[in-house]
Scaffold this active site. Structure first.
Site, PDB file in Angstrom:
ATOM      1  N   CYS A   1      29.511  -1.764 -20.294  1.00  0.00           N
ATOM      2  CA  CYS A   1      30.327  -3.038 -20.258  1.00  0.00           C
ATOM      3  C   CYS A   1      29.465  -4.214 -20.371  1.00  0.00           C
ATOM      4  CB  CYS A   1      30.361  -3.008 -18.509  1.00  0.00           C
ATOM      5  SG  CYS A   1      31.164  -4.480 -17.875  1.00  0.00           S
TER       6      CYS A   1
ATOM      7  N   CYS B   1      30.082  -0.923  -9.683  1.00  0.00           N
ATOM      8  CA  CYS B   1      30.704  -1.881  -9.271  1.00  0.00           C
ATOM      9  C   CYS B   1      32.153  -1.791  -8.938  1.00  0.00           C
ATOM     10  CB  CYS B   1      30.505  -3.320  -9.964  1.00  0.00           C
ATOM     11  SG  CYS B   1      31.692  -3.308 -11.394  1.00  0.00           S
TER      12      CYS B   1
END
Length: 385
Positions: A90, A187
């Site tokens: 990411c 997350c």
């Protein structure tokens, strides 16, 4: 006045980062990247922090791209018997690209984040991530994939700070997130939902059962699906033996989970693919590095050799449970311009601005561990790549 875009996540670290840069005299804009369904609260906290600091704030909806790039990678990796690290993918592919896009739109030269790491320029001219002063909080491992172009425009002011110092500074300036808990490792997982439940819910089906086997291929029992297991795992196997048994290997082609004793988990050799260079472009045969095979690994010395389709890493001493899908990140000691002390003095007013390519300020020559590069751990032999 230099413009800087700060990735404002809604947590204390990025909020203090924005504050420090404003105190340096920068024109700061906080940008919150909304990448999953739980991002609404993060954006609200980020907006409140921006108002407290006195900076502009905007949110960017990246949920579609995040689903396509990161969540798909996450679920497919588990289905293929690997243990992914979504942060590593990411950071360069989503976060930095999006922040730099926002920076370009706003006419900002640089972006900043609240990671516990530093950006330095080495004597060879290349940019690299420097390990943070706090070994407990150091995040250099998850940043190895950043490109030279991304690093050249990045500021990380928290490299020399301890977490408690950041929280105290946040409390001193009245930030409501001063005591906010740190974010979870993954997350996008909803609170109280395991990664396996998340994959089953989003995929709409349960994984296929298969066999537990020993190292000789003898069937020991039935497993619930490859996504439930990772190399080195002992608990949650759902099968009892007279002595401890651990997951040694996942075989997606056969849908098998290989179990063994602890001794079989140790090896001095691992293989890796997709090397991404940072302090160096690519390692030469025989290069020596300190290497970490997972985020929490303390690191061990190894020698690297080039293979036809990747790297072979031979450690001085055997390491436990090197896991396909995780990263092996290489570190080496390098000389560079020390930058972190400049940022630490910001809130006392002794540093006024960022200057040119020396993004965090150049105070004195220093030496320390930086990221040389990293690669993805693979299975040995024919499954290396």
């Amino acid at each position: 006045m230099e413009k800087v875009v700060v990735g404002l996540s809604g947590g204390v670290d990025s909020a203090v980062t924005a504050y420090l840069l404003k105190q340096m005299g920068c024109e700061v804009t906080g940008v919150t990247l909304c990448m999953h369904e739980g991002a609404k609260k993060e954006a609200e906290d980020a907006k409140t922090a921006a108002e407290c600091i006195g900076i502009a704030h905007r949110s960017v909806d990246l949920r579609g791209r995040f689903q396509e790039k990161i969540i798909r990678y996450f679920t497919e990796s588990y289905k293929q018997g690997e243990t992914p690290n979504p942060c590593i993918v990411c950071n360069p592919e989503m976060k930095w690209n999006a922040l730099l896009c926002e920076a370009d739109a706003l006419g900002a030269k640089r972006v900043a984040t609240g990671h516990y790491a530093g950006v330095v320029r080495l004597e060879n001219g290349r940019f690299a991530i420097r390990c943070a002063a706090s070994a407990a909080k150091d995040q250099a491992y998850v940043l190895y994939g950043l490109t030279q172009e991304q690093l050249a425009r990045t500021v990380m002011p928290l490299a020399a700070y301890e977490k408690q110092e950041v929280r105290k500074l946040a409390a001193d300036i009245g930030l409501l997130v001063a005591e906010k808990a740190d974010s979870m490792e993954v997350c996008f997982l909803p609170e109280k939902e395991t990664y396996t439940d998340y994959i089953i819910r989003t995929e709409g089906s349960r994984p296929s059962r298969g066999n537990f086997v020993d190292e000789n291929g003898n069937i020991l029992g039935t497993h619930q699906g490859l996504i439930y297991y990772t190399v080195g795992q002992r608990k949650g196997l759902g099968i009892a033996f007279g002595e401890p048994r651990y997951v040694k290997e996942l075989r997606p082609a056969e849908n098998e989970v290989v179990l063994s004793g602890n001794d079989a988990l140790w090896s001095d050799t691992i293989y890796a693919r997709d090397f991404k260079g940072m302090a160096i472009e690519y390692p030469e045969d025989g290069m020596r590095f300190l290497a970490k095979i997972r985020y929490s690994h303390k690191g061990a010395m190894c020698t690297v050799y080039r293979e036809k389709e990747g790297l072979r890493c031979v450690f001085d001493e055997p390491q436990r449970a090197a896991t396909p899908g995780q990263a092996v990140v290489f570190y080496r000691e390098e000389s560079f311009a020390d930058t972190e002390n400049a940022v630490r003095t910001v809130h006392h007013g002794s540093v006024q601005a960022l200057k040119g390519d020396e993004a965090a300020g150049s105070i004195r020559d220093s030496k320390g561990y930086v990221v040389a590069g990293g690669a993805v751990i693979t299975r040995e032999g024919g499954n290396k790549i």
